[in-house]
Design an enzyme around this catalytic site. Sequence first.
Site, PDB file in Angstrom:
ATOM      1  N   HIS A 102      88.229  43.819  35.409  1.00 51.05           N
ATOM      2  CA  HIS A 102      87.238  42.549  35.353  1.00 51.05           C
ATOM      3  C   HIS A 102      87.942  41.204  35.379  1.00 51.05           C
ATOM      4  CE1 HIS A 102      84.950  39.857  32.510  1.00 51.05           C
ATOM      5  NE2 HIS A 102      83.885  39.986  33.631  1.00 51.05           N
ATOM      6  N   SER A 103      87.265  40.392  36.247  1.00 46.76           N
ATOM      7  CA  SER A 103      87.502  39.101  36.405  1.00 46.76           C
ATOM      8  C   SER A 103      89.103  39.038  36.809  1.00 46.76           C
ATOM      9  CB  SER A 103      86.976  38.234  35.059  1.00 46.76           C
ATOM     10  OG  SER A 103      87.250  37.089  35.318  1.00 46.76           O
ATOM     11  N   MET A 104      89.937  38.414  35.686  1.00 45.70           N
ATOM     12  CA  MET A 104      91.231  38.161  35.953  1.00 45.70           C
ATOM     13  C   MET A 104      92.032  39.416  36.161  1.00 45.70           C
ATOM     14  SD  MET A 104      94.211  36.840  33.301  1.00 45.70           S
ATOM     15  CE  MET A 104      94.330  38.160  32.450  1.00 45.70           C
ATOM     16  N   ALA A 106      90.639  41.949  37.685  1.00 48.32           N
ATOM     17  CA  ALA A 106      90.472  42.330  38.921  1.00 48.32           C
ATOM     18  C   ALA A 106      91.509  41.856  39.883  1.00 48.32           C
ATOM     19  CB  ALA A 106      88.769  41.823  39.252  1.00 48.32           C
TER      20      ALA A 106
END
Length: 299
Positions: A102-104, A106
Amino acid sequence: MRDEPQSLTLAGGRLAALAWGDPEAPTWLALHGWLDNAASFSRLAPRLVAARHIRLVALDLPGHGVSAPRPEGTDYALWDNCHAVLDALDELGLAAAPLLGHSMGAGVACLMAAAVPERVERLMLIDGIGSLTTPAEEAAQQLRKGLLGHRRPSSPSPRYPDAATALAARVAGGVTPIDAATAEPLVARNLEPTADGRVRLRTDGRLLRPSLVRLSPEQSRAMLNSIEAPTLLVEGEAGILGRRAHAEQARQALRGLERRVLPGGHHLHLEPDAVAAVATAILAWWATPDESQRVQEAP
């Protein structure tokens, strides 16, 4: 669904993790976003584990959650998190594993798939793709910002009279919008009691310092273009990607990408009203054609 995870300690005590599912089942490794922790997957993981015979291990990346901070004098560069992923894979005895980020997280997963593709079976990205970048012509300014920021003392970890106040502070001051119900698992894992009866955040304050160096947009796109692992990107309609130019370019660079846009914000995998759709999208993408039809038709 078995919602309660097992707590793990990895890499000689440097890394903490939460694990759901049968320890003997195939393992997926999950990577959270900046200033979050392993509890980011506390609502998604039980759904995935209940639907497939898997074990999901969610790391606290260094300086986050219950994991140890990085040693003094070292940086929190995005790519340094790849060592944490490799350490976890090694200790778990995994030659390779699917990565859910997720987010970072990812971004870290994308770097892993580009640099050590033999360790990454598949990529599942949630509202994040690639990494933050700095144009080459702005590299000197970025380095200056990082050097000056690193020379300033870190602020002490915030302290609050109780967990409810800490939760309210996260909701009011988050980098991206988040409500109390969504943020509660993240805040709960990130708090520790103090001697005076208050609570404080575990997060290493050095994570707030500017990066010394970032990849250029061209380097980031080249990383994405080199990824061969099958990749799913699940975005929130109100998330951080959408039709922004950098996101469009990143999606175009990652060959074979499958994209799903679902109702929800940046933390849609943790939002009580959005998580079921995220789980369904992941399971349908992962499944064989026959399995996919059953997943999509499930109530």
